[in-house]
Design an enzyme around this catalytic site. Structure first.
Site, PDB file in Angstrom:
ATOM      1  CD  GLU A   1      -2.978  -0.455  -0.108  1.00 48.57           C
ATOM      2  OE1 GLU A   1      -2.970  -0.025  -1.288  1.00 48.57           O
ATOM      3  OE2 GLU A   1      -3.516  -1.528   0.206  1.00 48.57           O
ATOM      4  CG  HIS A   2      -0.364   4.900   0.538  1.00 49.03           C
ATOM      5  ND1 HIS A   2      -0.753   6.051  -0.085  1.00 49.03           N
ATOM      6  CD2 HIS A   2      -1.451   4.477   1.228  1.00 49.03           C
ATOM      7  CE1 HIS A   2      -2.007   6.339   0.234  1.00 49.03           C
ATOM      8  NE2 HIS A   2      -2.463   5.376   1.019  1.00 49.03           N
TER       9      HIS A   2
ATOM     10  CG  ASP B   1       1.001   2.859  -6.595  1.00 48.73           C
ATOM     11  OD1 ASP B   1       1.120   3.598  -5.599  1.00 48.73           O
ATOM     12  OD2 ASP B   1      -0.025   2.851  -7.318  1.00 48.73           O
TER      13      ASP B   1
ATOM     14  N   GLY C   1     -11.554   2.716  -1.849  1.00 48.67           N
ATOM     15  CA  GLY C   1     -10.290   1.997  -1.998  1.00 48.67           C
ATOM     16  C   GLY C   1     -10.340   0.842  -2.977  1.00 48.67           C
TER      17      GLY C   1
ATOM     18  CB  SER D   1      -9.395   1.193  -8.281  1.00 47.95           C
ATOM     19  OG  SER D   1      -8.221   1.298  -7.613  1.00 47.95           O
ATOM     20  CB  SER D   2     -15.012   3.595  -8.297  1.00 43.82           C
ATOM     21  OG  SER D   2     -14.761   4.803  -7.610  1.00 43.82           O
TER      22      SER D   2
ATOM     23  CG  ASP E   1      -5.548   2.195  -8.330  1.00 41.71           C
ATOM     24  OD1 ASP E   1      -4.940   1.334  -7.679  1.00 41.71           O
ATOM     25  OD2 ASP E   1      -5.942   3.262  -7.851  1.00 41.71           O
TER      26      ASP E   1
ATOM     27  CG  ASN F   1     -13.420  12.428  -4.071  1.00 42.40           C
ATOM     28  OD1 ASN F   1     -12.341  12.808  -4.521  1.00 42.40           O
ATOM     29  ND2 ASN F   1     -14.473  12.212  -4.823  1.00 42.40           N
ATOM     30  CE  LYS F   2      -6.871   8.371  -5.644  1.00 43.14           C
ATOM     31  NZ  LYS F   2      -7.982   7.533  -5.999  1.00 43.14           N
TER      32      LYS F   2
END
Ligand code: ADP
Ligand code: NG1
Length: 458
Positions: free
Chosen positions: A48-49, A51, A143, A145-146, A190, A233-234
């Site tokens: 996680e975190h 890439d 989380g 990846s929509s 993603d 929301n990122k």
């Protein structure tokens, strides 16, 4: 349905859903779709975190996806109609430049990222007009990846509509680049898994250059996704980019401490590559070079010999200009530790997946603890949910995706899945009416799904 073209084969598509999409398309536009496209969401099993630090990650696609029906038009416009009334319709002219407002991340900007990405990749001066109906069933801001699925679906549609062709790897790289138009500095996990996934296998994804390797999972392991029902929301917050910035600055301090030219280093993975150092050696270097107290801007500027102006323009992103303190030690420690856990997870799966569920579960648990304590990307509800999952019989459980809300992924022994689901339902969902109402789409078993696909009706 027949598959065409062969490079993008049909993914699992629920026929009832497709029929509904087709009916809506006909009502909306008065004709039949020319083709359909879909792109899946994903669940990240571990990694996680990291890439965007250049390290490998280990996700699999999920069955939920963004599905679209498309026809071409000669009116010089892109019409987007979304089955979900929360997402309003939009028409965009193909004769004007596509503008994406980073300060106002509306749903269709994600679609337009994909359109713009293909337009720029091929230098298309006038895009083909298209009429689309979109239907997504990936829980948004959770989380899974929509947003990237929407970007990838739009990229694939635009490529097909404009009669262009790219390999899957090139399309994944194009979609990674273009999602940054919305303002987040993502690392590519993603989009890569949405396009390169194959049914029934998780993938190790490596970057620079992008490549994937199948990872055999234990036969008796079932992966269960549970949503904390907290949305994050990122693009509308600065949490995500502030972590990207922490890692970028930590990279520079570590590089400089080893006598390297910090200007050439942006990602934490570059430092061990350049030094030919192991991840364990990097963890020791973090202890030696960085201090646990947060760094101020002044301190960082002094160490790197840069001005405050350079700090703002070269190191910060547009939405992190207000940040005053940077936890470099904690972020670097998480990244190098998590990168090592991904490699261990992959090795265990390669060597003896069926005897090693506990080892894999331990790695997932360590990953969650590191995300919670060092990377600070969890939240109280997600921590509570992970605890409940472990108490309900999971061998391992952790937050998945960006965090600060969203989903946990748990590895559960096949024989215990039903009792696990019931226990989580009783402990996390039923006591809270809002969660109880969302339970059906929030707690589910996930099998590795296929990647993005285009197909035509027979
Ligand atoms: P995620 O982790 O799901 O990618 P983000 O917050 O980055 O979360 O992106 C979620 C956004 O993606 C939503 O706010 C919406 O704008 C867009 N989105 C997701 N699903 C759909 C959908 N079915 N239709 C339209 N837009 C969607
Ligand atoms: P989600 O969970 O889709 O917001 C984000 C990034 C990934 C990765 C994870 C954390 C984007 C598009 N996605 O995923 O690249 O960094 O967080 O591992 O920015």
């Amino acid at each position: 349905m027949a598959t065409n073209p062969p490079k993008f084969k049909v993914s699992v598509v629920d026929d009832e859903r497709l029929q509904n999409l087709k009916n809506t398309f006909e009502r909306q536009y008065g004709g039949s779709p020319l083709f359909y496209a879909c792109a899946p969401g994903r669940v990240n099993l571990i990694g996680e975190h990291i890439d965007y630090c250049g390290f490998s990650v280990l996700p699999m696609a999920i069955e939920q996806n963004i599905l679209a029906a498309v026809s071409l038009n000669n009116s010089g416009t892109i019409h987007l109609f979304n089955i979900n009334p929360l997402y309003s319709n939009i028409t965009v002219s193909t004769s004007e430049e596509i503008v994406i407002d980073k300060n106002n991340p509306k749903w269709y900007y994600y679609f337009l990222c994909g359109v713009k990405g293909i337009q720029e990749k091929f230098g298309i001066s006038r895009l083909q007009g298209m009429s689309c109906v979109i239907d997504g069933n990936i829980p948004p801001s959770s989380g899974l990846s929509s947003s990237s699925a929407l970007v990838c679906c739009a990229g694939l549609i635009t490529m097909e509509a404009n009669q262009k062709s790219l390999s899957k790897v090139d399309l994944a790289e194009t979609c990674t680049k273009c999602e940054s138009y919305i303002g987040t500095e993502g690392g590519g996990m993603d989009q890569s898994i949405s396009i390169l996934a194959e049914k029934e296998t998780a993938k190790l994804i490596e970057f620079g250059p992008l490549r994937t390797t199948d990872v055999p999972l234990p036969d008796s392991a079932v992966f269960v996704i549970s949503n904390s029902c907290v949305e994050m929301n990122k693009a509308a917050s600065s949490h995500y980019n502030s972590r990207v910035v922490d890692c970028r600055i930590a990279t520079k301090l570590l590089a400089q401490a080893k006598g390297l030219n910090q200007k050439e280093f942006l990602k934490l993975a570059q430092v061990p590559t350049e030094m030919n150092a192991s991840l364990e050696e990097m963890l020791a270097l973090v202890e030696e070079v960085l201090h646990p107290e947060p760094y101020s801007r002044d301190e960082i500027c002094k160490i790197l010999g840069i001005t405050s102006q350079q700090f703002s323009t070269e190191l910060l992103s547009a939405n992190t200009q207000h940040v005053t303190h940077f936890k470099l030690y904690q972020r670097a420690k998480h990244a190098y530790g998590e990168a090592a856990r991904v490699l261990r997870f992959k090795n265990v799966c390669d060597c003896a997946p069926n005897d090693s569920m506990q080892l894999l579960g331990d790695l997932m648990n360590q990953s969650h603890a590191s995300c919670r304590d060092l990377y600070e990307c969890s939240c109280p509800e997600l921590d509570q949910l992970v605890d409940i999952c472990l108490k309900s019989g999971a061998v391992g459980s952790r937050l998945t995706g960006a965090g600060w809300g969203g989903c946990a992924v748990s590895m559960v022994h096949r024989d215990k899945v039903q009792s696990f689901l019931q226990a989580v339902r009783e402990a996390y969902y039923l006591p809270d009416p809002r969660r109880a109402a969302m339970e059906k789409q929030s707690l589910f078993v996930s099998k590795p799904g296929g990647g993005a696909a285009i197909y035509f009706e027979k």
